[in-house]
Scaffold this motif. Structure first.
Motif, short mmCIF file in Angstrom:
data_model
loop_
_atom_site.label_atom_id
_atom_site.label_comp_id
_atom_site.label_asym_id
_atom_site.label_seq_id
_atom_site.Cartn_x
_atom_site.Cartn_y
_atom_site.Cartn_z
N GLY A 198 127.61 73.08 35.94
CA GLY A 198 126.41 73.79 36.41
C GLY A 198 126.60 75.25 35.52
O GLY A 198 125.98 76.22 35.94
N LYS A 199 127.06 75.16 34.39
CA LYS A 199 127.01 76.48 33.76
C LYS A 199 126.01 76.53 32.70
O LYS A 199 125.33 75.60 32.34
N THR A 200 125.85 77.91 32.29
CA THR A 200 124.39 77.74 31.20
C THR A 200 125.15 77.88 29.92
O THR A 200 126.34 78.08 29.58
N GLN A 201 124.20 77.56 28.80
CA GLN A 201 124.63 77.64 27.52
C GLN A 201 125.25 79.04 27.23
O GLN A 201 126.17 79.13 26.51
N ALA A 202 124.75 80.01 27.87
CA ALA A 202 125.36 81.30 27.28
C ALA A 202 126.61 81.54 28.06
O ALA A 202 127.36 82.29 27.42
N GLU A 203 126.95 80.86 29.17
CA GLU A 203 128.22 81.07 29.61
C GLU A 203 129.39 80.51 28.66
O GLU A 203 130.28 80.95 28.63
N LEU A 204 128.80 79.32 28.41
CA LEU A 204 129.72 78.69 27.55
C LEU A 204 129.93 79.18 26.11
O LEU A 204 131.35 79.38 25.74
N ALA A 205 129.03 79.93 25.69
CA ALA A 205 128.96 80.32 24.23
C ALA A 205 130.13 81.71 24.61
O ALA A 205 130.85 81.75 23.66
N GLU A 206 129.94 82.28 25.50
CA GLU A 206 131.05 83.27 25.73
C GLU A 206 132.32 83.04 25.91
O GLU A 206 133.23 83.62 25.55
N GLU A 207 132.64 81.63 26.50
CA GLU A 207 133.85 81.14 26.78
C GLU A 207 134.27 80.90 25.26
O GLU A 207 135.53 80.80 25.28
N LEU A 208 133.45 80.53 24.42
CA LEU A 208 133.89 79.94 23.04
C LEU A 208 134.10 81.30 22.07
O LEU A 208 134.40 81.03 21.03
N GLY A 209 133.26 82.48 22.52
CA GLY A 209 133.81 83.44 21.60
C GLY A 209 132.60 83.59 20.56
O GLY A 209 132.89 84.20 19.72
N MET A 210 131.40 83.12 20.91
CA MET A 210 130.15 83.29 20.32
C MET A 210 128.90 83.48 20.93
O MET A 210 128.89 83.49 22.06
N SER A 211 127.92 84.10 20.25
CA SER A 211 126.87 84.13 20.66
C SER A 211 125.89 83.22 21.16
O SER A 211 126.36 81.86 20.52
N GLU A 212 125.18 83.29 22.18
CA GLU A 212 124.43 81.90 22.63
C GLU A 212 123.35 81.48 21.43
O GLU A 212 123.58 80.31 21.29
N ASN A 213 122.95 82.55 20.48
CA ASN A 213 122.07 81.90 19.54
C ASN A 213 123.04 81.00 18.51
O ASN A 213 122.32 80.01 18.04
#
Length: 70
Positions: free
Chosen positions: A18-33
């Motif tokens: 139920g996470k967004t791509q933006a939330e995953l990107a933050e977890e991975l330490g990169m921007s959503e773009n």
């Protein structure tokens, strides 16, 4: 469950969690773009990023990286 690639594993994780791509990107330490570009194969994932994605999503590297036939 075997995935045909990193993007498919990410998509399944996002649906399941139920996470967004933006939330995953933050977890991975990169921007959503950046994550979006890499998912669409405009840029390549680094090995360290693939390992981190496997850790976060709970998928094995074997599930995410398709084997070449031949």
């Amino acid at each position: 469950m075997a995935f045909t690639g990193i993007d498919e594993a990410i998509a399944a994780y996002l649906r399941r969690s139920g996470k967004t791509q933006a939330e995953l990107a933050e977890e991975l330490g990169m921007s959503e773009n950046t994550l979006s570009w890499k998912r669409r194969r405009k840029r390549e994932f680094k090995l360290s990023e693939v390992i981190r994605i496997a850790e976060v999503t709970g998928c094995s590297l074997d599930e995410m990286v398709p084997k070449e036939e031949g």
